[in-house]
Scaffold this active site. Structure first.
Site, short mmCIF file in Angstrom:
data_model
loop_
_atom_site.label_atom_id
_atom_site.label_comp_id
_atom_site.label_asym_id
_atom_site.label_seq_id
_atom_site.Cartn_x
_atom_site.Cartn_y
_atom_site.Cartn_z
N CYS A 1 -4.65 -0.42 1.81
CA CYS A 1 -4.62 -0.53 3.36
C CYS A 1 -6.09 0.27 3.95
CB CYS A 1 -3.70 1.17 3.60
SG CYS A 1 -3.36 1.34 5.35
N HIS B 1 2.01 -0.53 1.06
CA HIS B 1 1.86 0.52 -0.16
C HIS B 1 2.43 0.83 -0.86
CE1 HIS B 1 -0.77 3.21 3.25
NE2 HIS B 1 -0.17 2.53 4.30
N GLU C 1 2.64 2.67 -3.04
CA GLU C 1 2.51 4.05 -4.03
C GLU C 1 4.20 4.90 -3.53
OE1 GLU C 1 0.43 3.10 -1.64
OE2 GLU C 1 -0.26 5.12 -0.39
#
Lengths: 230, 765
Positions: free
Chosen positions: A86, A203, A205
């Protein structure tokens, strides 16, 4: 394996990335403060999401000049893995570690939602745990995610198989290119020529726990682990 | 020491006093308190602290009736935020606040700075913000001005929270012409802390230095608190300088630095310089500690030259904090702030002398005895009288209003109701909010309540904002009760026990007897509901004078509810998930139609009595749902409220957008009720449950004294939603419902791309 997570003053996904590495992957992680010049022996560097220095000028434009970025660039030049997520992707482009740029979304609005990605290249050190063509669900959350490059660059990265993830799905056909931000060729993630720097707007994560909707992002962390461990 | 007028100070005249929003009686009270006439600077200080916004002078006597205690309440009203214990040494700090007036004038910055302020209120308690919510009201989306306000407010909220990295997990938006000239923008923040880190904004310790931290002070926002305490007028646009400009990046630095400061133990107290800036933060901290304080305005870091003490004291420049440090530990404080590239300056100290003193170098420019500045503010209990036109509206028999010809087809009516922007999905809104950052959001926007897990525990919080201006307009007491009950019901549907609320009272001008009547009734209704449901009020905000030349807004008390889920396995979602599950309705449909979306949308009518709110019934229902969830017999639970049963059933089928499921419903056992009331009436205390074990579920319900009815079965993704009532059947295909529900607001906003672009070009700073 040790993951170094760079914390710029306005990073806000450093914490999520830390927990993905430590809790979900079970590996060691350390925060790397932007004012430092030391990667603390990290095997993998992650540039996490956020708003590095407020990003009022242009996302990542200031961050590339921060002290830690010199070490990150040297780390990448040595061929060691860098995962830029990002805002990290924006910074990596600004720093010249990846080609192209990320412009304001075509809608001019921030967009946050779970999107479907197709793994376009499963032979990178970030994607070897996926199959080529596999569809994965990963959240996005950004205002400046429209991947843009000149024709020549675009042709080159496409030709060299460096487009690693593409947005697909949308309301209609599950396998159709469909970009939530207006990215050229629905590009969601790319690698550098050497294949050791991955930049992506989604993302991973945020996709490491089924309780929160998806654990499809684990493949990236596991791929890094298996490649570097091998 | 007696302060002297500064050269250039204007003479205090009745006109100047009025301009400062003080009455002659209030001015005389100031003279009495001082034993002399105030200086111009002192007049400014008093006008800010005695503004409605800071002093609650018209609402304080009413607020005293609200229940504020429970064994788990660690901090009730009066602090930056309320705090409750949730076990294992953990606590939750939370509060809601309005930014209505600034948002009416400058939607983007008004809304953004509202988010900034509420974040600071929470992290100054020592809590890490983990979630933001909001409650928004706008006029009709048919108006280009309203679309501009709507787009700007949503972008302002999004940009601020997204940058700071706190997820916006929930909220509500409603549209009604009553809010045309005066939108409501309420923002709520929730944070988590260890009980031992709880810090209060109480100045203590003679000799302790007072430090200004964060952004420099400029001329923006001067008299924002007074601006927020008057009706909006045609001159609004001229008041733009009273709206502050937000800088979420600096806020993020302040957030991290403040938490580090608190954990270091080097500071005694910390408070946001919010409304009325330096003045209110310093005076309030001194009053809470019952200590004296002295501040030298020449030490305050300024953004521009030539600012007077008056301007420095009243500036509302954003992203500033006031800190009382421990004497001798100033260098530790400075080191932490330097790490985060923030400026800090010692601007004063805590003193033994019981006085609030402001100097400009050696010259005293303002001095008030003791803490009287805070404690001497007058309170008012004005006349209260219901507007007779509202009494008449409420008495109207809306059940006898003839149906429109088109209503012969209930599908037509469903289309009207579901495409009301108030009912339709707000995905267009929450797609612009980062709701997944911090990776704890289990249920984001779009469900009954948001659910955010607490890392390293099995616990989660359920969070919800709720309000209903239309019901409150027709009957403020019942409306306020319903707001609390509905928030509690929503939270319970996710498997959470409702614990406590924060409230935001959005009303008109309290000096008008009919407005004060609404305020009094709403507060009473809220108190009744909070007592019955065991959810004390831990703080909140009062926003009065929400009036534009056109009208006052609907009286709109907004509830921010916090509930606790003890085990992640109990988390329950609102949509149908498994074909073949039995659908059970808890609670009872009625013939009520008053105040409904159906009447507003189909008959353009706001009338009738709002639905009955039986608080004991609500409590039983909540207990029944929680017990059923604990027994493991609930697959989904969804509250039936705005738009009625038909809308709630449609939502159960389609709100999990990627995975819709049809349903076969038979409501024939209620066929005695008028069809429209059965489908679109908004009877309270009802929950739709899908279950694999209806017998067990209904047994639990019966044990809790709750009526239950088996009304159908969850069907497949290829089936429609089919509702049978006797010999009439409504059949709605899932793609049709999906399009109406999800595309209504995007369609309206795309048509007005110009408004969106205007808002988008206004970037922060």
């Amino acid at each position: 394996m040790k993951f170094g997570i760079v914390t710029f003053p306005g990073s806000n996904c450093d914490y999520d990335t830390y927990h993905a590495v430590v809790d979900a992957l079970g590996e060691e992680a350390t925060y790397l403060w932007h004012k430092e010049h030391d990667l603390r022996g990290s095997d993998v560097v992650i540039l996490p999401g956020g708003f590095s220095y407020g990003d009022y000028l242009r996302a990542g434009a200031i961050a590339r000049f921060s002290p830690i970025m010199r070490e990150v660039a040297a780390h990448a030049e040595r061929g060691a893995p860098v995962l830029a997520i990002c805002n990290g992707f924006q910074i990596a482009c600004e720093a010249g570690m990846l080609p192209g740029a990320l412009l304001r979304n075509a809608s001019l609005r921030f967009v946050c939602e779970a999107v479907r990605l197709r793994v376009e290249n499963a032979d990178t050190q970030f994607t070897n745990r996926y199959d080529r063509g596999q569809l994965v669900t990963v959240p996005i959350a950004h205002g400046d995610g429209r991947y843009t490059a000149d024709d020549e660059t675009l042709a080159r990265i496409e030709g060299e198989g460096r487009v690693v993830f593409r947005y697909v799905g949308g309301p209609g056909d599950a396998d159709e290119w469909w970009s939530p931000n207006g990215s050229m060729n629905a590009i969601a993630g790319i690698v550098n020529a050497a294949g050791n720097v991955l930049g992506m707007m989604p993302h991973p994560e945020r996709a490491v726990d089924d309780l929160l909707g998806s654990s499809d992002g684990m493949g990236i962390f596991e791929s890094i682990l298996s490649r570097v461990a091998a | 020491m007696t302060p002297l007028p500064r050269p250039g100070d204007p003479t205090i005249t009745p006109a100047l006093i009025a301009e400062h929003g003080l009455t002659i009686e209030e001015y005389q009270r100031v003279e009495q308190m001082l034993g002399r006439a105030p200086t111009f600077t002192e007049l400014g200080v008093v006008s800010a602290l005695w503004s409605e916004h800071c002093s609650y002078k018209h609402s304080r006597p009413l607020l005293r009736r609200l229940p504020t205690k429970a064994p788990y309440v660690l901090q009730g009203p009066g602090e930056n935020a309320g705090v409750i214990a949730i076990g294992d040494g953990l606590a939750v700090a939370f509060k809601i606040e309005s930014h209505n007036h600034p948002s009416a004038v400058e939607p983007y910055q008004g809304a953004a700075t509202g988010v900034g302020g509420i974040l600071r209120d929470v992290f100054t308690m020592g809590a890490r913000p983990i979630a933001l919510l909001n409650s928004l009201r706008f006029g009709s989306l048919d108006s280009p001005r309203v679309r501009y306000l709507f787009a700007g407010v949503v972008k302002g909220i999004g940009d601020y929270g997204n940058c700071v990295g706190v997820p916006t997990v929930g909220g509500e938006v409603a549209f009604d012409e009553a809010y045309e000239g005066n939108p409501l923008v309420n923002a709520m923040c929730v944070g988590v802390l260890h009980e031992k880190d709880l810090i209060r904004a109480v100045a203590q310790g003679v000799g302790n230095p007072i430090i200004a931290v964060g952004a420099r002070t400029g001329r923006d926002g001067i008299h924002g608190a007074s601006f927020a305490s008057a009706d909006l007028s045609e001159e609004n646009e001229a008041k733009r300088p009273q709206v502050q400009v937000g800088d979420p990046f600096t806020e993020k630095l302040l957030l991290e630095a403040s938490l580090e400061l608190i954990h270091s133990g080097a500071i005694v107290a910390i408070q946001d310089m919010g409304a009325a800036g330096l003045t209110s933060s310093s005076a309030e901290m001194a009053a809470r500690g019952d200590v004296g304080i002295t501040i030298d305005v020449t030490k305050v870091p300024l953004r521009e030259r030539g600012m007077t003490p008056y301007e420095i004291l009243l500036s509302e420049s954003q992203e500033r904090m006031l800190v009382v440090a421990r004497k001798g530990r100033e260098r530790e404080v400075a080191a932490i702030l330097e790490k985060w590239d923030l400026t800090a300056s010692v601007i004063g100290e805590v003193i033994a002398e019981p006085v609030y003193r402001v100097t400009e170098g050696d010259r005293v420019v303002a001095e008030f005895p003791g803490t009287k500045l805070i404690t001497d503010c007058p309170t008012y209990t004005p006349d209260a009288r219901e507007d007779p036109t509202i009494t008449a509206l409420r008495a109207r028999d809306v059940g006898s209003i003839p149906e429109r010809r088109e209503e012969a087809d209930p599908l037509w009516t469903l289309e009207q109701v579901i495409t009301s922007p108030t009912i339709a999905s707000k995905m267009w809104v929450y797609r612009q909010y980062d709701h997944t950052v911090r990776t704890n959001t289990v249920i984001g926007p779009g469900g009954d309540a948001a659910v955010v897990r607490i890392r390293d525990t099995r616990r989660a919080l359920a969070l919800k904002t709720d309000g209903n201006g239309r019901y409150c307009y027709l009957d403020a007491r019942i409306g306020a009760r319903i707001a609390v009950a509905e928030a509690a019901r929503n939270v319970a549907c996710t498997g959470a026990r409702p614990l406590a609320i924060t409230n935001n009272l959005n009303f008109g001008n309290p000096r008008r007897p009919e407005v004060y009547f609404q305020l009094r009734e709403a507060t009473a209704g809220m108190a009744e509901a909070c007592e019955q449901l065991g959810t004390p009020v831990t703080g909140g905000n009062v926003s009065l004078y929400n009036e534009s030349p056109a009208s006052a807004v609907y009286p709109t008390p907004v509830i921010g509810m916090v509930g606790l889920i003890d085990d992640l396995d109990s988390i329950t979602r609102s949509h149908f998930s498994t074909e073949g599950d039995t659908i059970v309705l808890l609670g009872t449909p009625t013939a009520e139609l008053g105040g409904s979306e159906y009447l507003a949308r189909v008959h353009h009518l706001v009338a009738g009595a709002p639905p009955n709110c039986d608080l004991k019934g609500e409590r039983d229902l909540i207990e029944a749902v929680l017990a059923s969830i604990e027994a493991g017999v609930v697959r989904s639970a969804h509250d039936s409220s705005d738009g009625g049963l038909a809308v709630a059933l449609a939502e159960c089928c389609i709100i999990d957008r990627g995975r819709p499921l049809g349903a076969r419903i038979d409501l024939s056992s209620f066929a005695a009720l008028p069809m429209r009331a059965l489908l679109f009436g908004e009877a309270q205390a009802r929950i739709i449950i899908s279950t694999p074990d209806p017998t067990a579920l209904r047994e639990v319900a019966t044990r809790h004294g709750v009526t239950s009815t088996t009304i159908g079965t969850v069907a497949s993704a290829d089936d429609p939603l089919e509702i049978r009532v006797g010999d009439r059947t409504l059949t709605a295909s899932l793609p049709w419902l999906d399009r109406l529900y999800f595309e209504t607001i995007p369609d309206i906003m795309t048509k007005s791309a110009a408004a969106v672009v205007t808002a988008a070009t206004e970037s922060p700073v």
